[in-house]
Design a protein around this motif. Structure first.
Motif, PDB file in Angstrom:
ATOM      1  N   ARG A 251      46.015  53.284  41.025  1.00 53.46           N
ATOM      2  CA  ARG A 251      45.130  54.056  40.152  1.00 53.46           C
ATOM      3  C   ARG A 251      45.679  54.225  38.737  1.00 53.46           C
ATOM      4  NH1 ARG A 251      41.403  52.580  42.047  1.00 53.46           N
ATOM      5  NH2 ARG A 251      40.054  53.567  43.591  1.00 53.46           N
TER       6      ARG A 251
ATOM      7  N   ARG B 209      35.338  54.901  35.783  1.00 57.67           N
ATOM      8  CA  ARG B 209      35.688  54.152  36.976  1.00 57.67           C
ATOM      9  C   ARG B 209      34.590  53.219  37.436  1.00 57.67           C
ATOM     10  NH1 ARG B 209      38.547  57.625  40.667  1.00 57.67           N
ATOM     11  NH2 ARG B 209      38.443  55.851  42.061  1.00 57.67           N
TER      12      ARG B 209
ATOM     13  N   SER C 184      39.375  63.573  41.792  1.00 60.08           N
ATOM     14  CA  SER C 184      40.276  62.743  41.001  1.00 60.08           C
ATOM     15  C   SER C 184      40.058  62.936  39.508  1.00 60.08           C
ATOM     16  CB  SER C 184      40.112  61.268  41.363  1.00 60.08           C
ATOM     17  OG  SER C 184      38.817  60.819  41.038  1.00 60.08           O
TER      18      SER C 184
ATOM     19  N   GLY D 162      42.229  59.409  44.198  1.00 51.83           N
ATOM     20  CA  GLY D 162      41.256  58.445  43.720  1.00 51.83           C
ATOM     21  C   GLY D 162      40.742  57.461  44.745  1.00 51.83           C
TER      22      GLY D 162
ATOM     23  N   THR E 291      42.564  54.345  33.459  1.00 52.35           N
ATOM     24  CA  THR E 291      41.568  55.384  33.714  1.00 52.35           C
ATOM     25  C   THR E 291      41.624  56.477  32.658  1.00 52.35           C
ATOM     26  OG1 THR E 291      41.659  54.952  36.093  1.00 52.35           O
ATOM     27  CG2 THR E 291      40.721  57.045  35.403  1.00 52.35           C
TER      28      THR E 291
END
Length: 237
Positions: free
Chosen positions: A73, A191, A201, A99, A165
């Motif tokens: 992630r 995402r 998340s 996540g 992210t």
């Protein structure tokens, strides 16, 4: 390598018999499957050639699945389905917080795994690629400069690198300064997929972003929480 029409699944499980059975089933359903017996190589493999989805067992020799998920992630939004043999909720909740897109307890019916894979793939939206040359343009809001090419945020001469992210979240916020963006809007932007109501998340990534931005601003907070609504990038921050 497979042809461009065949979706690739990374399957990470140290149970060789189960892994082979699941891999065969998925191949029979039209997927290409790359098998891993532990997590030592999968993070690098995701970075090199991002698959359609990752099926990741939590209980692995050496580094466990949750730690591997955390590292995935840092740089990738690839859909991840966690496998767990435990009956309690702790691993499931932790996985979602880190996540994960879904989880499946062992033992499981391969058809249920297939249904969950197809569900996360349906929710996946390919990221919007900028026009040629656009990635090199910096985004400036007040004293903040988002360097798109370097994927970093800067104030003056101070600069901090961002994960993939974190970068997409901050880009969304800075492209709409002074506007409240809901958690769902931010997650979809950052995402490329929809998430269930219990996925936390977004809060984890916002918290990390705040730590990094406050280091640059001397503790001043630029990302404001609007309780019950979402988050906003403060124009005057």
């Amino acid at each position: 390598m497979t042809d461009g029409k065949q979706r690739v699944i990374f399957l990470v499980d140290d149970d060789r018999k189960l892994r082979r059975l699941v891999a065969k089933f998925l191949r029979d359903q039209g997927f290409a499957v790359q098998e891993f017996q532990d997590g030592s190589e999968v993070v690098a493999a995701v970075q090199e050639d991002e698959p359609a989805a990752v099926i990741l067992d939590i209980m692995l020799p050496g580094e466990n699945g949750l730690s591997i998920l955390r590292r995935i992630r840092n740089d990738s939004a690839v859909p991840v389905i966690m496998l767990t043999a435990k009956g309690d909720d702790e691993d499931r909740i932790t996985g979602l917080e880190l996540g994960a897109d879904d989880y499946l307890p062992k033992p499981f019916n391969p058809r249920e795994l297939l249904a969950r894979i197809n569900a996360v793939l349906r929710r996946s939206v390919p990221p919007v690629r900028p026009e040629a040359g656009a990635a090199a343009d910096d985004l400036t809001v007040s004293c903040w400069v988002l360097h798109r090419k370097r994927r970093s945020i800067a104030v003056g001469k101070e600069e901090v690198e961002l994960s993939a992210t974190e970068y997409r979240l901050l880009e969304a916020l800075m492209m709409h300064p002074g506007m409240v963006l809901s958690r769902d809007e931010l997650l979809n932007y950052a995402r490329g997929k929809d998430f269930g109501p219990f996925d936390r998340s977004i809060d984890v990534h916002i918290s990390k972003l705040r730590v990094k931005t406050e280091l640059l601003s001397g503790g001043k907070r630029c990302i404001k929480t609007i309780w019950g609504s979402g988050y906003m990038f403060e124009v005057g921050a």
